[in-house]
Design a protein around this motif. Sequence first.
Motif, short mmCIF file in Angstrom:
data_model
loop_
_atom_site.label_atom_id
_atom_site.label_comp_id
_atom_site.label_asym_id
_atom_site.label_seq_id
_atom_site.Cartn_x
_atom_site.Cartn_y
_atom_site.Cartn_z
N VAL A 1 59.46 31.93 17.81
CA VAL A 1 60.20 32.09 19.13
C VAL A 1 61.02 33.19 19.16
O VAL A 1 61.53 33.87 18.00
CB VAL A 1 61.19 30.65 19.12
CG1 VAL A 1 60.36 29.51 19.66
CG2 VAL A 1 62.10 30.73 18.18
N ALA A 2 60.90 33.92 20.34
CA ALA A 2 61.75 35.06 20.49
C ALA A 2 62.28 35.10 21.76
O ALA A 2 61.93 35.09 22.89
CB ALA A 2 60.76 36.50 20.36
N ALA B 1 52.42 38.69 14.65
CA ALA B 1 53.12 38.12 15.77
C ALA B 1 53.17 39.42 16.49
O ALA B 1 53.12 39.37 17.89
CB ALA B 1 54.14 37.27 15.31
N ARG B 2 54.14 40.40 15.88
CA ARG B 2 54.58 41.48 16.60
C ARG B 2 53.32 42.49 17.17
O ARG B 2 53.52 42.71 18.26
CB ARG B 2 55.25 42.28 15.60
CG ARG B 2 56.11 43.27 16.11
CD ARG B 2 57.07 43.97 15.09
NE ARG B 2 57.93 45.14 15.58
CZ ARG B 2 57.82 46.25 15.34
NH1 ARG B 2 56.72 47.01 14.57
NH2 ARG B 2 58.62 47.39 15.64
N VAL C 1 53.17 33.30 19.78
CA VAL C 1 55.02 33.54 19.84
C VAL C 1 55.19 32.92 21.22
O VAL C 1 54.43 33.45 22.35
CB VAL C 1 55.20 35.10 20.00
CG1 VAL C 1 56.77 35.31 19.99
CG2 VAL C 1 54.70 35.65 18.84
N LEU C 2 56.32 32.14 21.48
CA LEU C 2 56.97 31.57 22.53
C LEU C 2 57.95 32.72 22.87
O LEU C 2 59.06 32.91 22.26
CB LEU C 2 57.64 30.35 22.22
CG LEU C 2 56.74 29.02 21.89
CD1 LEU C 2 55.99 29.20 20.69
CD2 LEU C 2 57.72 27.77 22.27
N LEU C 3 57.60 33.57 23.98
CA LEU C 3 58.52 34.47 24.45
C LEU C 3 59.42 33.64 25.33
O LEU C 3 59.03 33.15 26.23
CB LEU C 3 57.79 35.77 25.11
CG LEU C 3 56.87 36.43 24.17
CD1 LEU C 3 56.18 37.62 25.03
CD2 LEU C 3 57.64 37.29 22.92
N VAL D 1 48.19 29.36 27.01
CA VAL D 1 48.45 29.80 25.34
C VAL D 1 49.63 30.44 25.45
O VAL D 1 50.20 31.07 26.43
CB VAL D 1 47.67 30.23 24.65
CG1 VAL D 1 46.10 29.23 24.43
CG2 VAL D 1 46.99 31.55 25.31
N TYR D 2 49.99 30.99 24.22
CA TYR D 2 51.22 32.09 24.13
C TYR D 2 50.54 33.11 23.60
O TYR D 2 49.43 32.94 23.00
CB TYR D 2 52.51 31.47 23.08
CG TYR D 2 53.08 30.26 23.44
CD1 TYR D 2 53.39 29.83 24.42
CD2 TYR D 2 52.89 29.09 22.27
CE1 TYR D 2 53.96 28.23 24.85
CE2 TYR D 2 53.28 27.86 22.45
CZ TYR D 2 53.92 27.34 23.56
OH TYR D 2 54.44 26.40 23.83
#
Length: 234
Positions: free
Chosen positions: A144-145, A105-106, A21-23, A50-51
Amino acid sequence: MTTSPIPATPAEVPIRKAASVLLLREAAAGFEVFVQHRVNTMDFAAGMVVYPGGRVDLQDGQAADEAEMDPAVLSDHVQRWAHTSVLAEGRERAPHLAGEVLFAARREVFEETGLLLDPGQLHPWANWVTPAGFPRRFDTYFFVAALRAGQEPIHQTTEAVISKWTSPEALFAALERGEVKMMRPTQRTLLDAMELGSIEQIMSSKPVISPVHPNPEDSQSSHPVRDSERQPRG
């Protein structure tokens, strides 16, 4: 007579689903991304930037089946992943497979940053598959988030020495100077976001996502991506 096990061929290495995930958060100039600098002793992506993310587990599929999700969100994810392995088992199983990568992801973001995202904050972004020939192979779903006011991730994973916010420009400058290392998927997913310029444009974009099967020699390289090496989005 004693015999030794026949070593597995590259084709026999199982491909595990994973999520990353790209925060993102607004910044004075564009946006910032939350990254982790992995420890050098990890058996995968050692020392890389990394993400937050990790492998899909059984609990993620269970969570997807038991959660009360907005049908529109799940339907959008199925559609966005239509060219990936989410549809490999047919249209009927697609909502379950899309749900499990979403909940992976979450969960990973929560475990590694203490931040619990709403499912609707996670938007499909890219899909990369580790090529044959590596001891570990992943079918990785990138999201993405955009974070809301009051949502603040922290560093709480033992897999990284530090987690922090950074501008993409500063991160790539450090990469060019040889101060950090980033694998190709990490670089290219962020470059795609940079091309759009703002979080609003990133979150409103709906590109066609096709699996990227990189050249084995390029897959885990940490050299900076040049313009001539860029792969156009689907």
